[in-house]
Design a protein around this motif. Structure first.
Motif, PDB file in Angstrom:
ATOM      1  N   SER A 190       0.969  -1.256   0.314  1.00  0.00           N
ATOM      2  CA  SER A 190      -0.137   0.248  -0.365  1.00  0.00           C
ATOM      3  C   SER A 190       0.305   1.232  -0.057  1.00  0.00           C
ATOM      4  CB  SER A 190      -1.192   0.362   1.649  1.00  0.00           C
ATOM      5  OG  SER A 190      -0.080  -0.860   1.847  1.00  0.00           O
ATOM      6  N   ASN A 191      -0.006   2.053  -0.746  1.00  0.00           N
ATOM      7  CA  ASN A 191       0.073   3.899   0.167  1.00  0.00           C
ATOM      8  C   ASN A 191       0.682   3.959   0.879  1.00  0.00           C
ATOM      9  OD1 ASN A 191       1.445   6.773  -0.349  1.00  0.00           O
ATOM     10  ND2 ASN A 191       0.623   6.793  -2.932  1.00  0.00           N
ATOM     11  N   PRO A 192       1.668   4.486   2.113  1.00  0.00           N
ATOM     12  CA  PRO A 192       1.633   4.592   3.538  1.00  0.00           C
ATOM     13  C   PRO A 192       1.169   6.134   3.433  1.00  0.00           C
ATOM     14  CG  PRO A 192       3.860   4.356   2.270  1.00  0.00           C
ATOM     15  CD  PRO A 192       3.210   4.454   1.433  1.00  0.00           C
ATOM     16  N   LEU A 193       1.056   7.420   2.349  1.00  0.00           N
ATOM     17  CA  LEU A 193       0.570   8.554   2.149  1.00  0.00           C
ATOM     18  C   LEU A 193      -0.911   8.389   2.126  1.00  0.00           C
ATOM     19  CD1 LEU A 193       2.743  10.374  -0.135  1.00  0.00           C
ATOM     20  CD2 LEU A 193       2.742  10.329   2.632  1.00  0.00           C
ATOM     21  N   CYS A 194      -1.764   7.473   1.667  1.00  0.00           N
ATOM     22  CA  CYS A 194      -2.682   7.334   1.297  1.00  0.00           C
ATOM     23  C   CYS A 194      -3.974   5.849   1.621  1.00  0.00           C
ATOM     24  CB  CYS A 194      -3.372   7.148   0.109  1.00  0.00           C
ATOM     25  SG  CYS A 194      -3.040   6.409  -1.108  1.00  0.00           S
ATOM     26  N   GLY A 195      -2.910   4.704   1.447  1.00  0.00           N
ATOM     27  CA  GLY A 195      -3.670   3.761   2.106  1.00  0.00           C
ATOM     28  C   GLY A 195      -4.811   3.029   0.947  1.00  0.00           C
ATOM     29  N   ASP A 196      -4.186   3.496   0.061  1.00  0.00           N
ATOM     30  CA  ASP A 196      -4.462   2.820  -2.044  1.00  0.00           C
ATOM     31  C   ASP A 196      -3.737   1.444  -1.184  1.00  0.00           C
ATOM     32  OD1 ASP A 196      -6.380   4.765  -1.813  1.00  0.00           O
ATOM     33  OD2 ASP A 196      -5.203   5.526  -3.386  1.00  0.00           O
ATOM     34  N   GLU A 197      -4.435   0.604  -2.281  1.00  0.00           N
ATOM     35  CA  GLU A 197      -3.842  -0.654  -2.560  1.00  0.00           C
ATOM     36  C   GLU A 197      -3.423  -1.425  -3.751  1.00  0.00           C
ATOM     37  OE1 GLU A 197      -4.331  -2.766   1.798  1.00  0.00           O
ATOM     38  OE2 GLU A 197      -6.119  -3.477   0.245  1.00  0.00           O
ATOM     39  N   GLY A 254      -7.504   3.190  -5.237  1.00  0.00           N
ATOM     40  CA  GLY A 254      -6.969   3.763  -5.724  1.00  0.00           C
ATOM     41  C   GLY A 254      -7.127   4.469  -6.797  1.00  0.00           C
ATOM     42  N   CYS A 255      -6.453   5.534  -6.224  1.00  0.00           N
ATOM     43  CA  CYS A 255      -6.348   7.149  -7.793  1.00  0.00           C
ATOM     44  C   CYS A 255      -6.007   5.853  -9.043  1.00  0.00           C
ATOM     45  CB  CYS A 255      -5.566   7.765  -7.166  1.00  0.00           C
ATOM     46  SG  CYS A 255      -3.870   7.169  -7.516  1.00  0.00           S
ATOM     47  N   ALA A 256      -6.198   7.148  -9.636  1.00  0.00           N
ATOM     48  CA  ALA A 256      -6.590   6.813 -11.353  1.00  0.00           C
ATOM     49  C   ALA A 256      -4.972   6.468 -11.641  1.00  0.00           C
ATOM     50  CB  ALA A 256      -6.843   8.376 -12.702  1.00  0.00           C
ATOM     51  N   ILE A 257      -4.398   7.711 -11.347  1.00  0.00           N
ATOM     52  CA  ILE A 257      -2.348   6.737 -11.653  1.00  0.00           C
ATOM     53  C   ILE A 257      -1.965   5.338 -10.785  1.00  0.00           C
ATOM     54  CG2 ILE A 257      -0.125   7.819 -11.184  1.00  0.00           C
ATOM     55  CD1 ILE A 257      -1.177  10.910 -10.979  1.00  0.00           C
ATOM     56  N   SER A 258      -2.296   5.357  -9.747  1.00  0.00           N
ATOM     57  CA  SER A 258      -1.620   3.887  -9.565  1.00  0.00           C
ATOM     58  C   SER A 258      -2.557   3.085  -9.926  1.00  0.00           C
ATOM     59  CB  SER A 258      -2.435   3.992  -7.357  1.00  0.00           C
ATOM     60  OG  SER A 258      -4.401   3.848  -7.167  1.00  0.00           O
ATOM     61  N   GLN A 259      -4.016   2.930 -10.175  1.00  0.00           N
ATOM     62  CA  GLN A 259      -4.573   1.612 -11.100  1.00  0.00           C
ATOM     63  C   GLN A 259      -4.160   1.824 -12.707  1.00  0.00           C
ATOM     64  OE1 GLN A 259      -5.752  -0.622  -8.546  1.00  0.00           O
ATOM     65  NE2 GLN A 259      -5.367   1.008  -7.411  1.00  0.00           N
ATOM     66  N   THR A 307       4.090  13.706  -4.513  1.00  0.00           N
ATOM     67  CA  THR A 307       3.196  12.776  -3.655  1.00  0.00           C
ATOM     68  C   THR A 307       1.917  11.513  -4.731  1.00  0.00           C
ATOM     69  OG1 THR A 307       2.771  14.536  -2.135  1.00  0.00           O
ATOM     70  CG2 THR A 307       1.076  12.826  -2.926  1.00  0.00           C
ATOM     71  N   ARG A 308       2.688  12.799  -6.504  1.00  0.00           N
ATOM     72  CA  ARG A 308       1.656  11.748  -7.129  1.00  0.00           C
ATOM     73  C   ARG A 308       2.960  10.501  -8.093  1.00  0.00           C
ATOM     74  NH1 ARG A 308      -3.048  10.534  -6.515  1.00  0.00           N
ATOM     75  NH2 ARG A 308      -4.525  11.907  -8.545  1.00  0.00           N
ATOM     76  N   ILE A 309       4.105  10.967  -7.378  1.00  0.00           N
ATOM     77  CA  ILE A 309       5.275   9.726  -7.463  1.00  0.00           C
ATOM     78  C   ILE A 309       4.980   8.746  -7.434  1.00  0.00           C
ATOM     79  CG2 ILE A 309       7.995   9.717  -8.037  1.00  0.00           C
ATOM     80  CD1 ILE A 309       7.377  10.928  -9.687  1.00  0.00           C
ATOM     81  N   LYS A 310       4.919   8.744  -6.095  1.00  0.00           N
ATOM     82  CA  LYS A 310       4.745   7.857  -4.907  1.00  0.00           C
ATOM     83  C   LYS A 310       3.197   6.721  -5.572  1.00  0.00           C
ATOM     84  CE  LYS A 310       6.531   8.450  -0.424  1.00  0.00           C
ATOM     85  NZ  LYS A 310       8.119   7.921  -0.975  1.00  0.00           N
ATOM     86  N   CYS A 311       2.635   7.584  -6.287  1.00  0.00           N
ATOM     87  CA  CYS A 311       1.518   6.955  -6.932  1.00  0.00           C
ATOM     88  C   CYS A 311       1.400   6.011  -8.227  1.00  0.00           C
ATOM     89  CB  CYS A 311      -0.131   7.498  -7.155  1.00  0.00           C
ATOM     90  SG  CYS A 311      -1.028   9.322  -5.966  1.00  0.00           S
ATOM     91  N   ALA A 312       2.354   6.339  -8.863  1.00  0.00           N
ATOM     92  CA  ALA A 312       2.514   5.726  -9.926  1.00  0.00           C
ATOM     93  C   ALA A 312       3.277   4.768 -10.078  1.00  0.00           C
ATOM     94  CB  ALA A 312       2.989   6.828 -10.845  1.00  0.00           C
TER      95      ALA A 312
END
Ligand code: FES
Length: 133
Positions: A32-39, A62-67, A105-110
């Motif tokens: 998961s992303n520790p900043l938002c909990g998305d998995e 999670g967000c569009a970028i992570s998925q 922040t968004r880099i961590k999503c990607a």
């Protein structure tokens, strides 16, 4: 942000490739992303030599970028060897995403999908994983 970046992300977010779960997977990994909990969770099937990815699927929220990034990465790594995955770095994935200009922040999503995949690969081969791996 560039149009090409938007198009790639939106296409994979709306129509994710390799979505789902593999039964009897050789590798199952979730992070998961520790900043938002998305998995992201990947399930991976290896060839008979346990050396090459022959199938991979992902689940996640999670967000569009992570998925979208999880979907893109699943396409890239199918057919690759474990050594090739170990050598992949964040620049390889960001290029496939259209080299977006993202803040930290968004880099961590990607990069969450790559981090998750590498965690699974390193665990499978019994090596310690760090974010620099
Ligand atoms: Fe959670 Fe992007 S906001 S992974």
């Amino acid at each position: 942000m560039s149009d090409i970046y938007y198009e790639i992300i939106l296409d994979h977010y709306r129509y994710p490739r390799n979505k789902g779960q593999i039964e009897n997977a050789d590798i199952k990994v979730r992070d998961s992303n520790p900043l938002c909990g998305d998995e992201i969770e990947y399930t991976i099937k290896l060839d008979a030599n346990k050396n090459t990815i022959i199938d991979i699927k992902f689940e996640g929220k999670g967000c569009a970028i992570s998925q979208a990034s999880a979907s893109i990465l699943s396409e890239i790594v199918k057919g690759k060897t474990i050594d090739e995955i170990k050598q992949m770095n964040k620049d390889n994935l960001l290029k496939e995403l259209g080299n977006p200009k993202l803040g930290p922040t968004r880099i961590k999503c990607a990069l969450l999908p790559l981090k998750t995949l590498k965690l699974g690969i390193y665990s499978f081969i019994g090596q310690h994983f760090t974010e620099e791996s």
